[in-house]
Enzyme design. Structure first.
Site, mmCIF file in Angstrom:
data_model
loop_
_atom_site.group_PDB
_atom_site.id
_atom_site.type_symbol
_atom_site.label_atom_id
_atom_site.label_comp_id
_atom_site.label_asym_id
_atom_site.label_seq_id
_atom_site.Cartn_x
_atom_site.Cartn_y
_atom_site.Cartn_z
ATOM 1 N N ASP A 99 -47.565 -5.867 55.264
ATOM 2 C CA ASP A 99 -46.712 -7.033 55.017
ATOM 3 C C ASP A 99 -45.311 -6.788 55.558
ATOM 4 O OD1 ASP A 99 -48.181 -9.035 53.140
ATOM 5 O OD2 ASP A 99 -48.676 -7.046 52.350
ATOM 6 N N THR A 129 -46.276 -17.127 43.453
ATOM 7 C CA THR A 129 -46.729 -18.373 42.837
ATOM 8 C C THR A 129 -47.231 -18.151 41.411
ATOM 9 O OG1 THR A 129 -47.367 -19.270 44.988
ATOM 10 C CG2 THR A 129 -48.354 -20.287 43.055
ATOM 11 N N THR A 161 -53.578 -14.486 47.490
ATOM 12 C CA THR A 161 -54.506 -14.059 48.523
ATOM 13 C C THR A 161 -54.658 -12.541 48.505
ATOM 14 O OG1 THR A 161 -53.868 -15.927 49.927
ATOM 15 C CG2 THR A 161 -54.981 -14.079 51.003
ATOM 16 N N ARG A 246 -45.711 -19.019 57.436
ATOM 17 C CA ARG A 246 -45.780 -20.444 57.764
ATOM 18 C C ARG A 246 -46.240 -20.701 59.197
ATOM 19 N NH1 ARG A 246 -40.624 -22.231 54.026
ATOM 20 N NH2 ARG A 246 -41.904 -22.660 52.196
ATOM 21 N N THR A 368 -46.276 -26.553 50.768
ATOM 22 C CA THR A 368 -47.002 -27.806 50.986
ATOM 23 C C THR A 368 -46.349 -28.655 52.076
ATOM 24 O OG1 THR A 368 -45.681 -28.985 49.353
ATOM 25 C CG2 THR A 368 -47.671 -27.856 48.554
#
Length: 391
Positions: A99, A129, A161, A246, A368
């Site tokens: 990451d 989240t 995830t 993104r 979103t």
């Protein structure tokens, strides 16, 4: 301005394309069978075998710094690679990476977490989240309270995830509630937490495959040395992790859409109605044409976002545009492709329905559609970005 891939980029693209065609696509029926019987698409042993084959081609740590044994090809090259890999739904990723925020670790943390992750001996995940804090990160409820030289974490993270497979998690928790409520950004800290420290995970069933996890922290004690970055400044790490993800969504949408469109073109030339191939009907031609235009537009948005990042410039605005348009493009294309295939597209005999379910997630995770529109509009209205400034 040069709007074509360099020879090096073309060579990498063709090599990856060959690997996908020869090593991954032949596994699709097996992956579908495994997923539909409730098993992982690829076994860990098969994944490792494929990663070693890829390593022989020189693809190991594509975007990992050379000092850690990686190729460090850059973000734009990574986007090109991801577009090719996305032409199959076989769950494969090249090894040798970690990451992006894990590189902010101190030297001891790098030895314990970064290097084992790059070598493939450990798996990580990132958790921000929560059940009541998705797009609204100001509403993060998970707490971390200092007790001596440890922090005690309590709360739940959801839709994570890789959470079921991870050996450790980089998790965001509130360490100063008052500061966080005042600023919406500060007052949260990022912790590296080993699974053996006590957090648990549970699979979340979804309409797609390879479901995310819910992580529960019940008085999990984390030593002071496991703070990643600075105390109360973990929000910026979270934004950096999400910002990278993104444009990746856009890249994956482009690759999948290209494969799907080719399937539609091939089928439209074979399937006949009223005495001629359906490719001769204007209704089908327009769906093919619209899809081709959509794909090219999304591709350039992704490449522009990654080129800007490689140049050392802030690409967050472009990343949001690439994510928003790319995700919606992918949904439009897979819908048209299913329509062109008719009833066959709706069956599980073809993988279109599988892509259809996956594509719907692209418009939700890592920000979103609504959040991307808010970001893009806010940047323009407040003058952070000027119309046409990137070209």
């Amino acid at each position: 301005m040069y709007l074509r891939l360099t020879e090096e980029q073309k060579m990498v693209q063709e090599t990856i394309r060959k690997f996908v065609k020869e090593e991954l696509i032949p596994l699709e029926n097996e992956v579908l069978k495994n997923e539909r019987e409730g098993r992982p698409g690829l076994s860990p042993e098969k994944l490792k075998e494929l990663q070693l084959k890829a390593k022989e081609f020189g693809f190991w740590g594509i975007n990992t710094p050379e000092e850690y044994g990686g190729a460090n090809l850059g973000q734009m090259m990574l986007a090109i690679v991801l577009m090719e890999l996305a032409k199959t739904f076989v769950p494969f990723s090249f090894g040798g990476s970690a990451d992006n925020i894990l590189y902010y670790a101190n030297e001891e943390q790098k030895k314990k977490y970064l290097l084992p992750t790059i070598s493939g001996n450990k798996k990580s995940c990132f958790a921000m989240t929560e059940p009541n804090a998705g797009s609204d990160t100001r509403n993060i409820q998970m707490t971390a309270v200092k007790d001596g030289n440890e922090w005690v974490l309590n709360g739940e993270k959801t839709f994570i995830t890789g959470g079921n497979e991870a050996d450790f998690v980089m998790v965001i928790a509130v360490t100063d509630k008052e500061l966080h409520e005042q600023t919406g950004r500060d007052g949260v800290t990022c912790f590296i937490v080993d699974r053996e420290m006590g957090w648990t995970s549970e699979f979340i069933p979804t309409m797609g495959e390879g479901g995310p996890a819910s992580l529960v922290f019940d008085n999990v004690r984390v030593p002071e040395e496991n703070i990643l970055g600075d105390v109360h400044r973990g929000y910026n790490l979270g934004l950096e992790w999400i910002g990278f993800a993104r444009w990746v969504v856009g890249a994956r949408a482009v690759g999948a859409a290209e494969r799907l469109l080719q399937m539609a073109i091939d089928y439209s030339k074979e399937r006949e109605t009223f005495g001629k191939p359906i490719a001769a009907h204007q209704a089908i031609q327009w769906m093919i044409a619209d899809s081709a235009v959509d794909i090219e537009a999304a591709k350039w948005l992704v490449l522009n976002a990654t080129f800007t990042l490689d140049e050392g410039e802030d690409n967050r605005h472009l990343a949001s545009m690439a994510k928003l348009y790319g995700a919606n493009m992918g949904n439009r294309v897979v819908d048209r492709v299913l329509q062109i295939h008719g009833g066959m597209g709706y069956t599980k005999e073809l993988p279109i329905e599988r892509w259809y379910r996956e594509a719907r997630l692209w418009r939700i995770y890592d920000g979103t559609d609504e959040i991307q529109r808010m970001i893009i509009a806010r940047n323009l209205v407040k003058g952070h970005v000027k119309i046409g400034q990137y070209v």
